[in-house]
Design an enzyme around this catalytic site. Structure first.
Site, PDB file in Angstrom:
ATOM      1  N   ARG A  48       9.235   1.947  -3.249  1.00 54.19           N
ATOM      2  CA  ARG A  48       7.856   1.843  -2.449  1.00 54.19           C
ATOM      3  C   ARG A  48       8.282   1.252  -1.379  1.00 54.19           C
ATOM      4  O   ARG A  48       9.657   0.734  -1.102  1.00 54.19           O
ATOM      5  CB  ARG A  48       7.013   0.950  -3.431  1.00 54.19           C
ATOM      6  CG  ARG A  48       7.482  -0.092  -3.801  1.00 54.19           C
ATOM      7  CD  ARG A  48       6.813  -1.276  -4.045  1.00 54.19           C
ATOM      8  NE  ARG A  48       6.346  -1.970  -2.945  1.00 54.19           N
ATOM      9  CZ  ARG A  48       7.371  -2.757  -2.094  1.00 54.19           C
ATOM     10  NH1 ARG A  48       8.575  -2.914  -2.540  1.00 54.19           N
ATOM     11  NH2 ARG A  48       6.976  -3.099  -0.974  1.00 54.19           N
ATOM     12  N   GLN A 193       3.112  -6.924  -5.460  1.00 51.31           N
ATOM     13  CA  GLN A 193       4.525  -6.698  -4.680  1.00 51.31           C
ATOM     14  C   GLN A 193       4.967  -8.248  -4.322  1.00 51.31           C
ATOM     15  O   GLN A 193       6.176  -8.248  -3.953  1.00 51.31           O
ATOM     16  CB  GLN A 193       4.440  -5.965  -3.690  1.00 51.31           C
ATOM     17  CG  GLN A 193       4.292  -4.455  -3.874  1.00 51.31           C
ATOM     18  CD  GLN A 193       2.679  -3.991  -3.903  1.00 51.31           C
ATOM     19  OE1 GLN A 193       1.902  -4.984  -4.244  1.00 51.31           O
ATOM     20  NE2 GLN A 193       2.193  -3.030  -3.659  1.00 51.31           N
ATOM     21  N   ASP A 233       3.034  -0.097   7.493  1.00 47.94           N
ATOM     22  CA  ASP A 233       3.003   1.233   6.832  1.00 47.94           C
ATOM     23  C   ASP A 233       2.926   2.211   8.140  1.00 47.94           C
ATOM     24  O   ASP A 233       3.416   3.386   7.845  1.00 47.94           O
ATOM     25  CB  ASP A 233       2.121   1.487   5.911  1.00 47.94           C
ATOM     26  CG  ASP A 233       2.708   0.863   4.535  1.00 47.94           C
ATOM     27  OD1 ASP A 233       2.111  -0.717   4.525  1.00 47.94           O
ATOM     28  OD2 ASP A 233       3.589   1.200   3.829  1.00 47.94           O
ATOM     29  N   ASN A 243      -1.297  -2.056   6.969  1.00 53.20           N
ATOM     30  CA  ASN A 243      -0.095  -2.545   6.092  1.00 53.20           C
ATOM     31  C   ASN A 243      -1.049  -2.831   4.777  1.00 53.20           C
ATOM     32  O   ASN A 243      -1.984  -2.695   4.671  1.00 53.20           O
ATOM     33  CB  ASN A 243       0.406  -4.019   6.529  1.00 53.20           C
ATOM     34  CG  ASN A 243       1.604  -4.431   5.843  1.00 53.20           C
ATOM     35  OD1 ASN A 243       2.487  -3.695   5.479  1.00 53.20           O
ATOM     36  ND2 ASN A 243       1.638  -5.729   5.489  1.00 53.20           N
ATOM     37  N   LYS A 244      -0.355  -3.438   3.600  1.00 54.85           N
ATOM     38  CA  LYS A 244      -0.804  -3.784   2.293  1.00 54.85           C
ATOM     39  C   LYS A 244      -2.313  -4.367   2.198  1.00 54.85           C
ATOM     40  O   LYS A 244      -2.133  -5.359   3.421  1.00 54.85           O
ATOM     41  CB  LYS A 244       0.394  -4.721   1.614  1.00 54.85           C
ATOM     42  CG  LYS A 244      -0.158  -4.833   0.321  1.00 54.85           C
ATOM     43  CD  LYS A 244      -0.650  -3.679  -0.564  1.00 54.85           C
ATOM     44  CE  LYS A 244       0.413  -2.579  -0.701  1.00 54.85           C
ATOM     45  NZ  LYS A 244      -0.079  -1.486  -1.257  1.00 54.85           N
TER      46      LYS A 244
HETATM   47  O1  MRU Z   1       2.224   0.116  -1.552  1.00 53.64           O
HETATM   48  P1  MRU Z   1       3.629  -0.273  -1.082  1.00 53.64           P
HETATM   49  O2  MRU Z   1       4.194  -1.535  -1.933  1.00 53.64           O
HETATM   50  O3  MRU Z   1       4.508   0.804  -0.824  1.00 53.64           O
HETATM   51  O4  MRU Z   1       3.188  -1.145   0.444  1.00 53.64           O
HETATM   52  C1  MRU Z   1       4.320  -1.614   0.941  1.00 53.64           C
HETATM   53  C2  MRU Z   1       3.563  -2.451   2.223  1.00 53.64           C
HETATM   54  O5  MRU Z   1       2.639  -2.681   2.495  1.00 53.64           O
HETATM   55  C3  MRU Z   1       4.994  -3.068   3.142  1.00 53.64           C
HETATM   56  O6  MRU Z   1       4.420  -4.091   3.794  1.00 53.64           O
HETATM   57  C4  MRU Z   1       5.197  -1.950   4.112  1.00 53.64           C
HETATM   58  O7  MRU Z   1       5.543  -0.856   3.685  1.00 53.64           O
HETATM   59  C5  MRU Z   1       6.400  -2.292   5.084  1.00 53.64           C
HETATM   60  S1  MRU Z   1       7.884  -2.301   3.871  1.00 53.64           S
HETATM   61  C6  MRU Z   1       9.258  -2.829   5.018  1.00 53.64           C
END
Ligand code: MRU
Length: 350
Positions: A48, A193, A233, A243-244
């Site tokens: 991820r 996470q 993202d 982003n998340k």
């Molecule tokens: O759902 P995930 O765990 O893949 O989401 C990850 C995030 O939102 C991170 O902040 C983003 O991908 C940047 S990772 C360097």
């Protein structure tokens, strides 16, 4: 990083990954041997984080071409991988790069070329993140308090990339430079996470404190945070950033508290064809992720428990959009810029 701490690497004609669904409680390696394995690893979040999703997709193409490297096989591999997760643009960026590189080649050369290109994408990601760390360190150095108190969300550390991470890269650079930092780590419900971030920081010996997501606004108001730094993202051309989920609330609270809010991401996370945040697709994930939590039981055995009955209606958007106006700056491998100035960094390369 000690050698056992890798996110993805080639092992013979398969690809070894660290299974992130078991962290921080268990450290296990899995092997991807096929397109289906790679697609599953991305969809089920064994891997991820936007940059790592891109690298895994590139290796997924290489794995797919084991059984034939004609145009149809290549297209099918790209289509299958593109359908795994919608928000992280690095996935689509990596697939477009693989397709663009492989299509003009004779079929007989494609398989070896696919492995080489996936390897190059991974190496470039690691190098870009190293630079992000250096540029981010320059921001941290300007803050007078020691230790410098950073706040992050989700996991944008080495676990989310080929190496170093994005939002955590400056913390690693600070440690190397002997500059003391402390990191506030938000849990990041529903998939937590933040626990990955806490694990990474523990492995690196960087002081950190885990908080419930809802505590972030309070800490920002209290002056406990010098700088918020998160990953991305997908960054739209105007600087709006996906982003998340929960990132937006931190940006709002940081703006109200006068705390700088930075996004750290490689340029592969910038979608120049996307004019603004409203055009970014937001992944909606299974309701079970909200209704259940996982962890270790009293015997230390991994267990999942329900915290809401299956009959409870649930919404589970995995990302949110932070408008550019709440972002102080974007830290990339080519330097730091205001969100509206991203085009200047692309022009730097010409
Ligand atoms: O759902 P995930 O765990 O893949 O989401 C990850 C995030 O939102 C991170 O902040 C983003 O991908 C940047 S990772 C360097």
């Amino acid at each position: 990083m000690p050698d056992r701490l890798f996110t993805i690497r080639e092992e013979g004609d398969s690809v070894a990954i660290l299974d992130q669904t078991l962290l921080p409680h268990q450290h296990a390696t899995r092997h991807l041997n096929s397109l289906a394995d790679a697609a599953h690893a991305i969809r089920a979040m064994l891997v991820r984080g936007a940059p790592l999703i891109g690298v895994t997709a590139a290796y997924g193409v290489a794995l797919a071409l084991k059984d034939g490297a004609g145009n149809k096989a290549l297209q099918q591999a790209c289509d299958t991988l593109a359908a795994t997760r919608p928000t992280a643009v690095n996935l689509h960026w990596a697939l477009a790069r693989m397709r663009g590189h492989l299509l003009p080649l004779p079929v007989a050369q494609r398989r070896a070329a696919a492995w080489a290109e996936a390897r190059a994408i991974a190496a470039e990601d690691a190098a870009a993140n190293r630079q992000i760390g250096r540029h981010g360190l320059a921001l941290i150095e300007k803050i007078p308090r020691r230790p410098v108190n950073l706040m992050t969300h989700c996991n944008a550390g080495w676990l989310a990339t080929a190496a170093w991470g994005t939002a955590l890269a400056p913390a690693y650079a600070a440690r190397e430079a002997g500059l003391p930092v402390h990191v506030w780590v938000s849990e990041t419900r529903p998939r937590n996470q933040g626990l990955l971030t806490a694990w990474e920081l523990h492995e690196a010996g960087i002081p950190h404190t885990l908080i419930a997501d809802n505590a972030a606004g309070h800490l920002l108001r209290q002056g406990a945070v010098d700088l918020v730094i998160v990953g991305a993202d997908r960054i739209a051309a105007n600087g709006d950033t996906a982003n998340k989920v929960g990132t937006y609330l931190k940006a709002l609270a940081a703006a109200d508290s006068g705390v700088p809010f930075f996004v750290a991401a490689p340029l592969s996370s910038v979608d120049r064809d996307c004019p603004g945040g409203a055009h970014i697709p937001i992944e909606e994930r299974e309701g079970s992720e909200v209704r259940h939590v996982g962890g270790l039981d009293r015997r230390g055995v991994h267990a999942t428990v329900a915290i809401a009955p299956d009959t409870t209606a649930v919404a589970n958007p995995a990302f949110d959009i932070t408008p550019a106006r709440f972002i102080t700056g974007i830290v990339t491998e080519r330097g730091v810029c205001a969100p509206g100035e991203l085009h200047t960094l692309f022009e730097k390369a010409k």
